[in-house]
Design an enzyme around this catalytic site. Structure first.
Site, PDB file in Angstrom:
ATOM      1  CE  LYS A   3       8.183   6.661   7.620  1.00 45.83           C
ATOM      2  NZ  LYS A   3       8.998   7.673   8.235  1.00 45.83           N
ATOM      3  CB  CYS A  28       5.066  42.405 -24.404  1.00 40.52           C
ATOM      4  SG  CYS A  28       3.855  42.579 -22.989  1.00 40.52           S
ATOM      5  CD  GLU A  41      -2.533  -1.291   2.688  1.00 41.41           C
ATOM      6  OE1 GLU A  41      -2.552  -0.196   3.551  1.00 41.41           O
ATOM      7  OE2 GLU A  41      -3.294  -2.363   2.793  1.00 41.41           O
ATOM      8  CB  CYS A  57       4.937  42.196 -19.533  1.00 43.91           C
ATOM      9  SG  CYS A  57       5.197  40.360 -20.307  1.00 43.91           S
ATOM     10  CB  CYS A  99       1.640  40.113 -19.183  1.00 40.81           C
ATOM     11  SG  CYS A  99       1.624  41.191 -20.839  1.00 40.81           S
ATOM     12  CG  ASP A 103       3.502  12.540   4.933  1.00 42.83           C
ATOM     13  OD1 ASP A 103       3.432  12.441   6.274  1.00 42.83           O
ATOM     14  OD2 ASP A 103       4.237  13.370   4.697  1.00 42.83           O
ATOM     15  CE1 TYR A 156      -3.917   2.919   8.327  1.00 41.00           C
ATOM     16  CE2 TYR A 156      -3.962   4.583   6.613  1.00 41.00           C
ATOM     17  CZ  TYR A 156      -3.930   4.158   8.117  1.00 41.00           C
ATOM     18  OH  TYR A 156      -3.431   4.998   8.785  1.00 41.00           O
ATOM     19  CE  LYS A 213       4.427   5.153   7.297  1.00 38.12           C
ATOM     20  NZ  LYS A 213       4.263   6.550   7.702  1.00 38.12           N
ATOM     21  CB  CYS A 227       1.921  39.545 -24.111  1.00 36.74           C
ATOM     22  SG  CYS A 227       3.511  38.942 -23.152  1.00 36.74           S
TER      23      CYS A 227
HETATM   24  S1  IVH Z   1      -1.058   0.376   8.700  1.00 40.14           S
HETATM   25  C1  IVH Z   1      -0.446  -1.928  12.757  1.00 40.14           C
HETATM   26  N1  IVH Z   1      -1.358   1.460   6.320  1.00 40.14           N
HETATM   27  O1  IVH Z   1       1.817   5.377   9.040  1.00 40.14           O
HETATM   28  C2  IVH Z   1      -0.689  -1.119  11.165  1.00 40.14           C
HETATM   29  N2  IVH Z   1      -0.612   2.668   8.173  1.00 40.14           N
HETATM   30  O2  IVH Z   1       4.129   5.060  10.658  1.00 40.14           O
HETATM   31  C3  IVH Z   1      -1.258  -0.049  11.416  1.00 40.14           C
HETATM   32  N3  IVH Z   1      -0.020   5.174   7.608  1.00 40.14           N
HETATM   33  O3  IVH Z   1       0.299   4.917  12.093  1.00 40.14           O
HETATM   34  C4  IVH Z   1      -1.170   1.024  10.285  1.00 40.14           C
HETATM   35  N4  IVH Z   1      -0.546   4.918   5.489  1.00 40.14           N
HETATM   36  O4  IVH Z   1      -0.838   6.481  10.596  1.00 40.14           O
HETATM   37  C5  IVH Z   1      -1.017   1.562   7.877  1.00 40.14           C
HETATM   38  N5  IVH Z   1      -1.616   2.238   4.086  1.00 40.14           N
HETATM   39  C6  IVH Z   1      -1.266   2.325   5.618  1.00 40.14           C
HETATM   40  C7  IVH Z   1      -0.725   3.605   5.852  1.00 40.14           C
HETATM   41  C8  IVH Z   1      -0.446   3.924   7.528  1.00 40.14           C
HETATM   42  C9  IVH Z   1      -0.140   5.810   6.339  1.00 40.14           C
HETATM   43  C10 IVH Z   1       0.405   5.725   9.056  1.00 40.14           C
HETATM   44  C11 IVH Z   1      -0.492   5.326  10.019  1.00 40.14           C
HETATM   45  C12 IVH Z   1       0.427   4.879  11.008  1.00 40.14           C
HETATM   46  C13 IVH Z   1       1.759   5.127  10.538  1.00 40.14           C
HETATM   47  C14 IVH Z   1       2.957   4.282  10.914  1.00 40.14           C
END
Ligand code: IVH
Length: 669
Positions: free
Chosen positions: A319, A416, A116, A413, A431, A120, A231, A118, A436
């Site tokens: 990461k 022109c 999946e 500008c 502009c 942010d 998720y 991750k 232009c």
């Molecule tokens: S699973 C036990 N899936 O990342 C597993 N977490 O660094 C629970 N996060 O606390 C988390 N995308 O806030 C999971 N696809 C994803 C995620 C995800 C972002 C965040 C989540 C978690 C943190 C861990």
């Protein structure tokens, strides 16, 4: 209004608004304009107010507008603790994750995973009792989180009521976990609004999401563009899943947003391939991700592996490498766009960020430059966010800060020499000269682009060369070009010239929607162009339509309708179109509206087995029909799938033909 009618209308409005919320927030494909949506919402609020003692307000979409401010957040004990994830920072560490797992499990063959993005954002826990959203909280310390129920209710894609088609059933009690985030585009827009209102911009989408979720006044949260991807499952009573994949499927059925990039991976190598792919794709995603997550798919194996120090052994966060770097701004140039907007761009000492060499970054506008206090010569932090265009984050060492003002966008500008204006409420300087050369060049680039006339071989450099040498001045001039004109250009061989003339020739019969898009009407992108072509059929019909007629097209609101009307009133635009026609450009017209379902209006209700709603709608529209969301006397057919709603009753009441899926497939071929 009579009570019985009002209650029916309330139900209908709730259905409609929920449907449009889904179109807007989940499918990114709204069917109605914002003002139409607001109209529905207003009507519902009024009716619910009037009949407040007769309706259950807790599941109404109006409850998403926010409540009065809280003094401070209360605490909520998570039923099952919210764990965090162990991190891997390299491919080697991903391999070691699997090695450890294999040692513990003593397995022979491949272990299956789900991979999946991750996201942010901010992790949240949503509690549902008998399918109803009861409470929601932040992660907190993993055991107790902050009660942000009211704020979460303002996120329209969080279902207030879980949907079910029978399987999987709705559990008595379940904790659903997900990440609340703000998309990169909406984040920029939010910051733009904040700055125009004199507020400090948020540093990044994650901070913006966190700040918005932790508002004590949920009316503020309601105005922030928050979204969620779900998720994971915490505690669950009355349901279990053999695999995580099955659970994700259930989430979708229940109506929770699930990230579309989630995949199954047959072995750890596939997980690494996915990690590499996402590291590249993150740049073009509409939200920020800071890595990928690998999760063991099988519930059995997960249970055997267990948890250590608050992280499960069965999952790992991979990461991405840092995406910020420090460099020096060597110069600031001003780019002039198609609509005359001046964008300051920093030219920097080249620096590598996440595997790509970066030497230019947008500075957006004067407000941003002032806020970040940017001068030529400054040492700055640059980042590549969830966006292809790198951005200067902040100055770390101002080169000329002894009383000197930050860099200023010039008053004239740079291309022109015309005057520059800054319209009220806009962050951008523009502009004002429509002739232009920079605007003309950008207009021609837009005209020939793939979404427009799709003229192959006419790149940026060649267009600039043609403009400089004076052989073209506007898009229509392209079709008057001769082999001689082209032969006089530097580095232009006879063969290339022939190719260009041939592709110009080939482009003369574009689909009507592409032609409209190519004209570069403000606010008229590919989607709106398609709608115009479909609704009006011919170029003349579009050119002669009134503002009201544009407004009557579903996706078109007042701003777009206004700009199309103005465009076709402007004599110079009409002259260009006339010249294009004289040169033999003839859009292919009329095909979209005619079809076997031409003029017929459909309403869809219930779940169809072989089609998603959006697919069924596409199909109807491709055959010339329209899809409406409520049943009226004007409806020609109601298509009823499994568990249809009140629309079916209404159809029966109005004696409108109801067809099932089989019949629907028959008539749509
Ligand atoms: S699973 C036990 N899936 O990342 C597993 N977490 O660094 C629970 N996060 O606390 C988390 N995308 O806030 C999971 N696809 C994803 C995620 C995800 C972002 C965040 C989540 C978690 C943190 C861990």
């Amino acid at each position: 209004m009579e009570e019985r009618v009002a209650l029916k209308r309330i139900e209908e409005l709730r259905d409609l608004i929920n449907h449009h919320n889904r179109r807007y927030y989940q499918l990114d494909d709204p069917e109605i304009s914002d003002s139409e949506y607001d109209g529905l919402m207003r009507e519902l609020i009024e009716l619910e107010d009037q009949f407040a003692d007769r309706v259950d307000l807790s599941a109404s979409p109006t409850r998403r507008v926010g409540a009065a401010p809280l003094e401070k957040f209360g605490g909520i004990l998570h039923i099952s603790p919210m764990l965090s994830l162990a991190n891997a920072f390299s491919e080697e560490e991903i391999i070691s994750f699997e090695e450890r797992l294999r040692r513990l499990l003593d397995v022979q063959g491949d272990v299956s995973y789900v991979v999946e993005p991750k996201i942010d954002g901010i992790g949240v826990n949503l509690v549902y009792e008998k399918g109803r959203f009861r409470s929601g909280s932040t992660r907190g310390d993993g055991t107790v989180g902050e009660d942000i129920t009211q704020n979460l209710k303002t996120i329209r894609t969080i279902p207030l009521k879980m949907q079910s088609a029978g399987t999987p059933p709705i559990p008595d009690l379940i904790e659903i976990r997900g990440e609340v985030y703000i998309g990169t585009d909406t984040f920029k827009e939010l910051n733009r609004q904040r700055m125009t209102g004199g507020d400090n911009p948020f540093a990044n989408p994650r901070n913006a999401a966190a700040g918005s979720l932790r508002q004590l006044d949920s009316r503020i949260t309601a105005n922030r563009p928050l979204a969620i991807f779900c998720y994971a499952m915490g505690f669950a009573d009355g349901i279990s899943f053999k695999t995580h994949w099955e659970f994700l499927q259930a989430l979708t059925t229940w109506g929770f947003p699930v990230n579309p990039l989630i995949r199954k991976a047959g072995n750890i190598q596939d997980c690494i391939v996915y990690y590499r792919e996402m590291a590249v794709r993150r740049e073009t995603l509409p939200y920020e991700i800071d890595g990928t997550v690998i999760k063991v798919d099988s519930t059995d194996i997960r249970e055997r592996l267990g948890t250590v120090s608050r992280s499960p052994r069965w999952a790992i966060a991979c990461k991405f490498a840092a995406v910020q770097a420090t460099t020096i701004i060597e110069d600031i140039i001003i780019q002039v766009g198609r609509t005359g907007v001046l964008t300051p761009v920093a030219q920097m000492k080249p620096v590598r960020i996440a595997g790509v060499t970066v030497s230019r970054a947008t500075l957006h506008n004067q407000d941003e430059i002032d806020k970040k206090n940017i001068h030529i010569g400054d040492t700055v932090i640059v980042q590549r966010a969830g966006d292809v265009i790198p951005e200067v984050v902040k100055t770390v060492e101002p080169y000329t800060n002894n009383g000197k003002r930050p860099f200023r966008i010039p008053d004239t500008c740079p291309v022109c020499g015309s005057g520059i204006v800054r319209l009220e409420g806009e962050a951008a300087h523009r502009c004002i000269n429509l002739d232009c050369p920079a605007q003309i060049r950008e207009n021609i680039k837009h005209f020939v682009s793939r979404g427009g006339m799709d003229i192959e071989g006419l790149g940026e450099k060649l267009i600039a060369q043609m403009l400089d040498s004076g052989i073209i001045r506007d898009p229509a001039d392209l079709y008057d070009l001769t082999a001689d004109d082209l032969a006089n250009l530097e580095r232009m061989g006879a063969k290339s010239a022939d190719n260009i003339l041939a592709s110009l020739q080939r482009s003369k019969a574009p689909p009507l929607d592409k032609f409209i898009f190519a004209l570069g009407i403000r606010h008229t992108g590919e989607h709106v162009s398609k709608m115009l072509a479909r609704r009006f059929g011919t170029l003349d019909a579009i050119m002669n339509a009134s503002e009201e007629e544009f407004l009557a097209v579903k996706e078109i609101g007042p701003e777009i309708a206004g700009s199309i009307t103005i465009f076709f009133r402007e004599p110079s635009n009409l002259r260009t179109i006339e010249r294009l026609r004289k040169a033999g450009v003839k859009p292919v017209e009329g095909s979209a509206v005619s079809g076997s379902l031409s003029g017929k209006t459909f309403v869809l209700t219930g779940t169809l087995e072989s089609f998603s709603r959006s697919r069924a709608k596409e199909l109807i529209e491709s055959l010339g029909g329209t899809v409406s969301s409520s049943v009226t006397k004007k409806t020609d057919y109601v298509v009823a799938g499994a568990s249809p709603g009140s629309k079916l009753d209404k159809a029966k009441h109005l004696e409108i033909p109801v067809i099932d899926e089989e019949k629907f497939m028959e008539i749509t071929g």
